[in-house]
Design an enzyme around this catalytic site. Structure first.
Site, PDB file in Angstrom:
ATOM      1  CE  LYS A 133     -12.336  -1.157   0.402  1.00  3.88           C
ATOM      2  NZ  LYS A 133     -12.394  -2.365   1.232  1.00  3.88           N
ATOM      3  CE  LYS A 139      -9.375  -8.900  -2.813  1.00  3.77           C
ATOM      4  NZ  LYS A 139      -9.758  -9.016  -1.434  1.00  3.77           N
ATOM      5  CE  LYS A 141      -4.281  -1.813   1.900  1.00  6.04           C
ATOM      6  NZ  LYS A 141      -5.300  -1.749   2.945  1.00  6.04           N
TER       7      LYS A 141
END
Ligand code: ADP
Ligand code: NA
Length: 330
Positions: free
Chosen positions: A200, A197, A114
């Protein structure tokens, strides 16, 4: 004997849960109520590590809680609460942070991924210490079991290490949590990119099905889902990931096995399968949407449920924190 305790949290970082969240996580939370003493948390403290809008966060936290009640979390049987309403979470996180090595925290791959995406100068210290807060979430409740997907395994490993380290340094205080592996966890993939996958953060909104979206919109997304060029409806996630994903969703939302579905669709085309799945999704989400709306339309009642959840959570959390503080020398 008392039931084993389970803890799990979910972030309020979207306007709705998607089918992947439901089938991969929340559905199991509902089932675990039958066998475990369940503590479930909408982890809003975790949701501010990468920038956010306060109004949006507050609304998403409420919608997340309403959806969890709507899919079947029963406040009589389990404890559902909002993390920021239980101040013991960051209090314990501080103590755990002081027994976490800097290098140890630096090895968390989710932080590395991240922060790389955000640029290391722009990522927050909160993002870095996130797994320590997560350890506090779990250890405060003396949870025996934590349902985890592959992406959270390393964080649970850290929680276990910290529990063991604290126990050996200061005396037995924490239950060392074990991963709760759910059999046949459905990995739901993106409708537009069946090798990725459903998420969001997916690049295409038509790749994900939100529980709260208009079912006509979901049906349309399913009709335009990417499938392979063959015609046969068979399950093979390697060579036919798109069709296999549709079969996985269909099977998970009904009580029909994949084999049963494959037999039922023998000789029929993708169009039939997609049309029927649109209908299955509609039937599944409609009552959930109605119940979610009912919770949101009665804010006083929702507040009351969440306050009661926080009170139940605090009874356990404050006892653990008290013991921790004693042992540390406070
Ligand atoms: P997202 O991937 O959309 O960002 P989160 O990371 O917030 O979702 O995941 C919340 C929970 O839902 C986690 O337990 C995660 O394992 C589960 N989950 C998310 N996406 C999927 C998916 N596509 N299939 C199965 N489970 C999923
Ligand atoms: Na994610």
């Amino acid at each position: 004997p008392a039931r084993p305790r389970v803890f799990s949290g979910i972030q309020p970082t979207a306007d709705s849960f998607h089918l992947g969240n439901y089938l991969g996580a929340v559905r199991h939370w509902v089932a675990l109520q039958d066998t475990h003493d369940a503590f479930y948390c909408v982890v809003d403290l975790h949701a501010i590590t990468a920038g956010h809008d306060p109004k949006v966060l507050r609304q998403r936290t409420r919608v997340a809680a309403a959806q969890l009640f709507a899919v079947g979390l029963d406040p009589e049987r389990s404890t559902l609460f909002v993390q920021s309403q239980v101040p013991e979470h960051p209090q314990l996180a501080w103590v755990l942070g002081c027994i976490t090595g800097f290098g140890e925290a630096s090895r968390m791959t989710q932080f590395k991924d991240k922060s790389q995406k955000q640029g290391s100068d722009r990522s927050s210290v909160g993002l870095f210490t996130y797994p320590i807060l997560q350890a506090a979430d779990i250890l405060l409740y003396q949870a025996h079991a934590v349902p985890v997907g592959e992406d959270q395994r390393q964080h649970l490993e850290l929680s276990r290490d910290l529990a063991q380290r604290f126990n050996s340094q200061f005396g037995k205080t924490f239950v060392v949590p074990a991963p709760h592996i759910v059999k046949d966890t459905a990995k739901i993939t993106d409708l537009q990119d069946p090798t990725a996958k459903m998420s969001k953060s997916s690049s295409s909104p038509s790749g994900i099905i939100d529980l709260l979206e208009d079912p006509a919109r979901s049906a349309k997304k399913i009709r335009s889902a990417v499938t392979d060029t063959g015609r046969e409806i068979v399950f093979d996630s390697e060579t036919k990931p798109g069709v296999s994903n549709l079969l996985t969703i269909y099977s998970a939302l009904t009580d029909r096995s994949i084999d049963d579905l494959v037999a039922a669709y023998a000789g029929r085309g993708y169009g039939d399968l997609k049309k029927d799945l649109g209908e299955v999704v509609r039937e599944f989400v409609t009552p959930i949407q109605e119940r979610t709306r009912a919770y949101l339309d009665d804010p006083a009642q929702l507040d009351k449920l969440l306050a009661a959840g926080a009170e139940k959570a605090r009874a356990v959390a404050s006892a653990t924190l008290h013991e921790t503080y004693e042992r540390v020398g406070f």
